[in-house]
Scaffold this motif. Structure first.
Motif, short mmCIF file in Angstrom:
data_model
loop_
_atom_site.label_atom_id
_atom_site.label_comp_id
_atom_site.label_asym_id
_atom_site.label_seq_id
_atom_site.Cartn_x
_atom_site.Cartn_y
_atom_site.Cartn_z
N THR A 96 22.98 -2.88 6.11
CA THR A 96 22.91 -2.75 4.78
C THR A 96 24.18 -1.90 4.31
N ALA A 97 25.15 -1.74 5.24
CA ALA A 97 26.46 -0.86 4.93
C ALA A 97 25.88 0.36 4.62
N GLY A 98 24.84 0.75 5.32
CA GLY A 98 24.56 2.39 4.98
C GLY A 98 23.73 2.53 3.63
N LYS A 99 23.60 1.42 2.79
CA LYS A 99 22.91 1.50 1.57
C LYS A 99 21.49 1.81 1.63
N LEU A 100 20.53 1.44 2.65
CA LEU A 100 19.24 1.42 2.75
C LEU A 100 19.08 3.03 2.96
N LYS A 101 18.25 3.74 2.26
CA LYS A 101 17.80 5.13 2.49
C LYS A 101 16.39 5.31 3.03
N TRP A 102 15.85 5.97 3.66
CA TRP A 102 14.71 6.13 4.06
C TRP A 102 13.98 7.44 3.54
N ALA A 103 12.49 7.39 3.26
CA ALA A 103 11.83 8.72 2.85
C ALA A 103 10.79 8.75 4.06
N ALA A 104 10.68 10.04 4.60
CA ALA A 104 9.87 10.67 5.36
C ALA A 104 8.39 10.67 4.89
N MET A 105 7.57 10.04 5.83
CA MET A 105 5.96 10.32 5.15
C MET A 105 5.55 11.58 5.70
N ASP A 106 4.20 11.92 5.44
CA ASP A 106 4.01 13.26 6.01
C ASP A 106 3.94 13.39 7.47
N ASP A 107 3.87 14.57 7.89
CA ASP A 107 3.95 14.78 9.43
C ASP A 107 2.61 13.97 10.36
N GLU A 108 1.46 13.95 9.29
CA GLU A 108 0.46 13.29 9.84
C GLU A 108 0.75 11.84 9.01
N TYR A 109 1.23 11.06 10.10
CA TYR A 109 1.54 9.83 9.29
C TYR A 109 0.34 8.57 9.57
N ASP A 110 -0.57 8.80 10.43
CA ASP A 110 -1.48 8.05 10.47
C ASP A 110 -2.80 8.70 10.66
N ARG A 111 -3.76 8.52 10.07
CA ARG A 111 -5.08 9.32 9.92
C ARG A 111 -6.31 8.29 10.47
N PHE A 112 -6.92 8.64 11.49
CA PHE A 112 -8.05 7.76 11.84
C PHE A 112 -9.63 8.02 11.83
N TYR A 113 -10.22 7.37 10.86
CA TYR A 113 -11.63 7.62 10.60
C TYR A 113 -12.22 6.54 11.43
N ILE A 114 -13.10 7.31 12.79
CA ILE A 114 -13.75 6.48 13.43
C ILE A 114 -15.28 7.08 13.34
N GLY A 115 -16.09 6.12 12.86
CA GLY A 115 -17.52 6.43 12.30
C GLY A 115 -17.35 7.75 11.62
N ASP A 116 -18.00 8.86 12.19
CA ASP A 116 -17.95 10.18 10.99
C ASP A 116 -16.83 11.05 11.57
N ARG A 117 -16.19 10.59 12.60
CA ARG A 117 -14.89 11.63 13.20
C ARG A 117 -13.65 11.36 12.45
N VAL A 118 -12.64 12.29 12.31
CA VAL A 118 -11.34 12.26 11.80
C VAL A 118 -10.47 12.58 12.65
N TYR A 119 -9.43 11.86 13.17
CA TYR A 119 -8.33 12.05 14.03
C TYR A 119 -7.11 11.71 13.26
N SER A 120 -5.91 12.32 13.91
CA SER A 120 -4.62 12.05 13.38
C SER A 120 -3.39 11.71 14.35
N ALA A 121 -2.55 11.28 13.75
CA ALA A 121 -1.36 10.97 14.78
C ALA A 121 -0.19 11.80 14.00
N ILE A 122 0.32 12.66 14.76
CA ILE A 122 1.43 13.72 14.18
C ILE A 122 2.72 13.42 14.70
N ALA A 123 3.90 13.46 13.76
CA ALA A 123 5.08 13.24 14.22
C ALA A 123 5.80 13.99 15.48
N GLY A 124 6.46 13.68 15.96
CA GLY A 124 7.01 14.49 17.02
C GLY A 124 6.38 14.46 18.28
N LYS A 125 7.15 14.16 19.64
CA LYS A 125 6.57 13.90 20.76
C LYS A 125 5.48 14.96 21.29
#
Ligand code: FAD
Length: 544
Positions: A96-125
Motif C-alpha cells: 500500500t506504499a505505506g498508506k494503510l494505517k492501523w489503529a490498536a484495539m484495547d489491550d483486552e482484544y478478545d473477551r470470552f463469555y463461557i457460560g457465566d464465566r468471563v475471560y480475556s486475551a490481553i495484548a503482549g506475550k
C-alpha cells in the motif's frame, strides 16, 4: 419487505471487453487479498496484470458496504502482528506504499463469555501469559508449556510455507529435512494437544476461544492453525483505519502503475486449457482473454469444480485429491447501525466471543442438527469504535457486527432465488435467527436496548452471491489436519501456467491470504528474482 439500496462503496473499474488491454502478462481471477497481493507484487516487477472480480467491488472478503448511512466490513474485524515492523506489517506497507494505517484495539482484544464465566486475551506475550496464570493459578506449568508449543509451531511455519513452493521431486529430495523441521505436532488435533497439558476444561476453552477465527472447534482443527492464530493476535488486534475496503483501495494503484487494472462485474466462466497448458480465461459474456499465465484466487472449490473443464481435472488426477478437502462452515452476519457514536453508547474496542458452555464441539454438533439449539458461538465486533476515522465519515453514528455459524443446508432450498427477493419464508427465517443474535448483544450491552436504528442479516446465500462461495464458506477449505498435509495445495498446479493463491494455499485470514500471494509470486518468478523482491519488501531501509 422494502427493497435494499445498493452500496456506494465501489472500488476497481467496471469490466467491459473494450476496456481490456490486448496483452496482459498475467490474469488473476478474484480480487481478494490473495489475488491483489499476487497482482501487486508482479506489477512491482513490471508485469501488466489484469484482475477479474465477479463482484461489484474489489477486495473479496476485505470489501465493505454501506446502507442507510452506515458502513460495515464483511470479512475483517481485526488483524494481528501489525503494531511494530513485523514481516506482516512490512508486507502491508509495501503493498500500500505505506498508506494503510492501523489503529490498536484495547489491550483486552478478545473477551470470552463461557457460560457465566468471563475471560480475556490481553495484548503482549508476557501479559497474555500472566493474565491466564492469574485466572488459572494451578495451571501455571501447563500455560508455560502451552506458550512453548506456540513458539515451536512459530519456528516451523516458514519451513512449512516454503515447502509449498517445492516441485514433487524437490519435495522428495528434501523430505528428511522437512520431516525434521515440520514436527508432527502441527498436524495433531488441537484438543488432543491441549488436553495433554491440562485437564481444566475452562482453560482449554479459553485457549481455544478464537476458534471462530478459523471455523473449526478444537476437536476438529489442526494445532498448527490454532497456534498461528493465537500467535497472530498475541501482541494485540488492529483495525485498518478508514475501514477494511481501504486495503484493496490502497493496493490497486500499484497494479495500475504498471499498466494493469482491477475489473469488477467481471465473472470468469472458465479457465481455458489447451493440452496441459493454460491458454487464458473465458468471461461469462463469452469474451476470451488469452494469456499464458493465469492465477486463480477464487478458491480451490471454484477453481477445480467450476472453472476448469471436468475432463482436464480428472485427467490431471485432481478428482481424487479434491475428496481429501471439504468446505469450511457457513455463517450468518448481522449488520447493525445506531444513531449515536460508539463513545456515547459505550462500545468497546474489544471483540466478544459468547459460548453457551466450555465444550465447543458438542455445542456445534447440537446446533447443526437443530436450528433452535443455542448458537455454539456468537461473535460481536464494534468496527466504528475501533476506527478513529469513522466519526469523520459517518458522524453521529455507530456500527456493530455479529457473526455466528449456520449450516448452508438450512438455506439450500432458497438457492437460485434472487438476492433481496428470496421470499417471505426466507425473510421470516432470517429475522428469527437475527432476533436471537440481537438478544445476545442486548444481554451483554443492555444500554443498547431501544437504541438500534437499523439491522440486517446475511446468510450463507449472501456469501455465495457477493463473494462466490457456493456453500457460503467462511474460510474456503476446512482447516483440519488432513487438509494441512495436502502438498498439492500450493501455488503450483498440474497445468502449466495455472497458479493458485489465496486462503486455500496456506491458511485463512487476511494475512494468510497475503502470505499466499507472496508465495505464489515467488513460485512464478523463481528463486533469483524472489530474493531481490523479498529484500525490497523486508529490508526496512529499502521499503517502498
Ligand atoms: C465473517 C468473516 C470474518 C472474518 N474476519 C477476519 C478477521 O477479522 N481477520 C482476518 O484476518 N481475517 C478474517 N476473515 C478471513 C479473511 O477475510 C479471508 O481469509 C481472506 O480475506 C480471504 O482472502 P482470499 O483472497 O483468499 O479470498 P477472497 O477474499 O474470498 O477473494 C476471492 C475472490 O474471488 C472472487 N471470485 C470467485 N470466483 C470468481 C470468478 N469466477 N470470477 C471472478 N471472480 C471470482 C470472489 O468474488 C472473491 O472476491 C474473515 C472472514 C469472514 C467471512
Amino acid at each position: 419487505m422494502t427493497s435494499l439500496k445498493a452500496s456506494t462503496i465501489r472500488i476497481g473499474r467496471r469490466y467491459r471487453p473494450n476496456r481490456l488491454d490486448p496483452n496482459y502478462d498475467a490474469v488473476v481471477i478474484g480480487s481478494g487479498m490473495g489475488g491483489l497481493t499476487t497482482a501487486a507484487l508482479l506489477s512491482d516487477l513490471g508485469w501488466k496484470v489484469c484482475v477479474l472480480e465477479q463482484h461489484y467491488t474489489a477486495g473479496g472478503y476485505t470489501h465493505s458496504y454501506d446502507r442507510n448511512g452506515y458502513e460495515w466490513d464483511v470479512g475483517v474485524h481485526y488483524i494481528g502482528d501489525v503494531g511494530t515492523r513485523t514481516r506482516t506489517r512490512l508486507m502491508f506497507d509495501f503493498l500500500t506504499a505505506g498508506k494503510l494505517k492501523w489503529a490498536a484495539m484495547d489491550d483486552e482484544y478478545d473477551r470470552f463469555y463461557i457460560g457465566d464465566r468471563v475471560y480475556s486475551a490481553i495484548a503482549g506475550k508476557q501479559q497474555f501469559r500472566d493474565n491466564l496464570v492469574a485466572r488459572f493459578p494451578k495451571e501455571e506449568e501447563a500455560i508455560g508449556r502451552y506458550m512453548q508449543l506456540l513458539d515451536q509451531v512459530g519456528k516451523s511455519m516458514s519451513v512449512y510455507s516454503v515447502s509449498r513452493l517445492l516441485k514433487p521431486w524437490q519435495r522428495f529430495l528434501a523430505w528428511p529435512y522437512l520431516k525434521l523441521k515440520i514436527p508432527a505436532l502441527l498436524f495433531r488435533n488441537t484438543y488432543e494437544v491441549l488436553s495433554e497439558l491440562t485437564g481444566d476444561q475452562d482453560l482449554i476453552a479459553v485457549l481455544c476461544g478464537q476458534w471462530g477465527d478459523m471455523g473449526l472447534p478444537p476437536r476438529r482443527s489442526a494445532f498448527m492453525v490454532h497456534a498461528m492464530i493465537a500467535r497472530h493476535y498475541m501482541f494485540g488486534g488492529y483495525y485498518p483505519i478508514g475501514g477494511s475496503w481501504n486495503i484493496a483501495d490502497m493496493i490497486i494503484p500499484k497494479i495500475r502503475k504498471a499498466g494493469g487494472e482491477v475489473f469488477t462485474y467481471a465473472p470468469v466462466k472458465r479457465i481455458v486449457i489447451e493440452g496441459k497448458k493454460v491458454a487464458g480465461v473465458e468471461m461469462a459474456d463469452g469474451h476470451r482473454i488469452d494469456c499464458s499465465c493465469v492465477i486463480s484466487s477464487a478458491g480451490v472449490e471454484n477453481t477445480f469444480s467450476r472453472l476448469l473443464p471436468a475432463k482436464s481435472v480428472t485427467r490431471a488426477g485432481y478428482d481424487h485429491l479434491l475428496k481429501r478437502v471439504k468446505p469450511s462452515m457457513a455463517h450468518l452476519g448481522v449488520y447493525i447501525g445506531l444513531k449515536e457514536t460508539a463513545e456515547q453508547l459505550g462500545l468497546p474496542k474489544t471483540n466478544f466471543w459468547i459460548y453457551p458452555e466450555n465444550d465447543f464441539d458438542s455445542a456445534v454438533d447440537g446446533f447443526m442438527d437443530d436450528p433452535q439449539a443455542p448458537f455454539p458461538v456468537v461473535y460481536i465486533s464494534f468496527p466504528s469504535a475501533k476506527d478513529p476515522d469513522y466519526e469523520r465519515r459517518r458522524p453521529g453514528t455507530a456500527t456493530i457486527e455479529i457473526v455466528a455459524p449456520a449450516p448452508f443446508q438450512w438455506f439450500e432450498k432458497w438457492q437460485g432465488t434472487t438476492w433481496g427477493k428470496r421470499g417471505d419464508d426466507y425473510e421470516a427465517f432470517k429475522a428469527q435467527l437475527g432476533d436471537r443474535l440481537m438478544q445476545h448483544l442486548y444481554e451483554k450491552l443492555p444500554q443498547l436496548k431501544g437504541r438500534v436504528d437499523y439491522f440486517e442479516v446475511s446468510t450463507p446465500l449472501s456469501t455465495g452471491h457477493f463473494c462466490a462461495y457456493n456453500y457460503g464458506e467462511l474460510y474456503g477449505l476446512d482447516h483440519d489436519p488432513v487438509r494441512l498435509q495436502q502438498t498439492w495445495l500450493g501455488p503450483r498446479t498440474r497445468f502449466r501456467g495455472l497458479w493458485l493463491t489465496g486462503q486455500d494455499v496456506l491458511t485463512c485470514g487476511v494475512t494468510g491470504a497475503m502470505m499466499a500471494g507472496l508465495l505464489t509470486t515467488a513460485s512464478i518468478i523463481g528463486v533469483r528474482k524472489s530474493s531481490v523482491l523479498l529484500k525490497r519488501i523486508f529490508d526496512p531501509n529499502n521499503n517502498q
